[in-house]
Design a protein around this motif. Structure first.
Motif, short mmCIF file in Angstrom:
data_model
loop_
_atom_site.label_atom_id
_atom_site.label_comp_id
_atom_site.label_asym_id
_atom_site.label_seq_id
_atom_site.Cartn_x
_atom_site.Cartn_y
_atom_site.Cartn_z
N ARG A 127 5.90 -15.74 37.27
CA ARG A 127 5.20 -16.87 37.87
C ARG A 127 5.10 -16.57 39.36
O ARG A 127 6.10 -16.40 40.03
N LEU A 128 3.86 -16.48 39.85
CA LEU A 128 3.65 -16.18 41.25
C LEU A 128 4.13 -17.35 42.12
O LEU A 128 4.31 -18.46 41.63
N ASP A 129 4.31 -17.09 43.40
CA ASP A 129 4.80 -18.11 44.32
C ASP A 129 3.94 -19.37 44.32
O ASP A 129 4.44 -20.47 44.56
N ASP A 130 2.65 -19.21 44.03
CA ASP A 130 1.76 -20.38 44.01
C ASP A 130 1.76 -21.12 42.67
O ASP A 130 1.03 -22.07 42.47
N GLY A 131 2.62 -20.66 41.72
CA GLY A 131 2.74 -21.31 40.42
C GLY A 131 1.91 -20.70 39.31
O GLY A 131 2.05 -21.06 38.15
#
Length: 169
Positions: free
Chosen positions: A43-47
């Motif tokens: 899951r990337l930092d932006d969700g």
């Protein structure tokens, strides 16, 4: 896997031409010592869910793989999966190993059962398969092993980035 340092981030930024996203570690280094494969969180930092755990960053390796892909080899590999039950079984196991590794990094329900590169039924992206083989080692992903053999020693003529490139970032 090794720690992802600020020097590694600079190198990957130079390799990709952009900042890397949500990298946990360096999964494989070229003989020159620069990262060639990163291990990315699911899951990337932006969700955003991100199924590609092993990301090929070395532009020389990526270019060599792109040349293979342009020759239509993926269609042939996919056909072999249909024709060779043993290869298909090994590829299924690679798919399962990929997902199991990713689950160790975090549970992302939106991508449950999804690996990368077309696994387990087709061959879609050789970049993913080479990255998987480089990170996991030989014998885990048969398509990645074949890709590695086909691209050869992409690093022979030197590092993919020169030291000044990193510092300019």
């Amino acid at each position: 896997m090794s720690e992802f340092t600020s020097a590694d981030e600079d190198a990957v930024t130079a390799q990709l031409g952009r900042k890397p996203r949500s990298v946990k570690s360096v999964a494989y280094r070229c003989p020159c010592g620069k990262p060639a494969v990163t291990e990315t969180l699911p899951r990337l930092d932006d969700g955003t869910p991100f199924p590609t755990t092993f990301y090929l960053t070395c532009p020389k390796a990526s270019g060599a793989v792109g040349t293979l892909e342009s020759q239509g080899i993926m269609k042939e590999m996919t056909q072999r999966l249909d024709d060779d039950p043993e290869l298909a079984q090994q590829y299924q196991a690679a798919h399962e190993a990929y997902i199991a590794h990713r689950k160790q990094l975090g549970d992302v329900p939106e991508i449950d059962g999804v690996s990368a590169g077309g696994m387990p039924t087709r061959v879609k992206c050789l970049h993913v398969h080479l990255a998987h083989t480089l990170a996991a080692g030989p014998g885990i992903n048969p398509i990645g092993d074949e890709t590695k053999a086909a691209v050869g020693e992409w690093w022979e003529d030197g590092c993919c980035i020169d030291p000044g490139e990193e510092e300019a970032q």
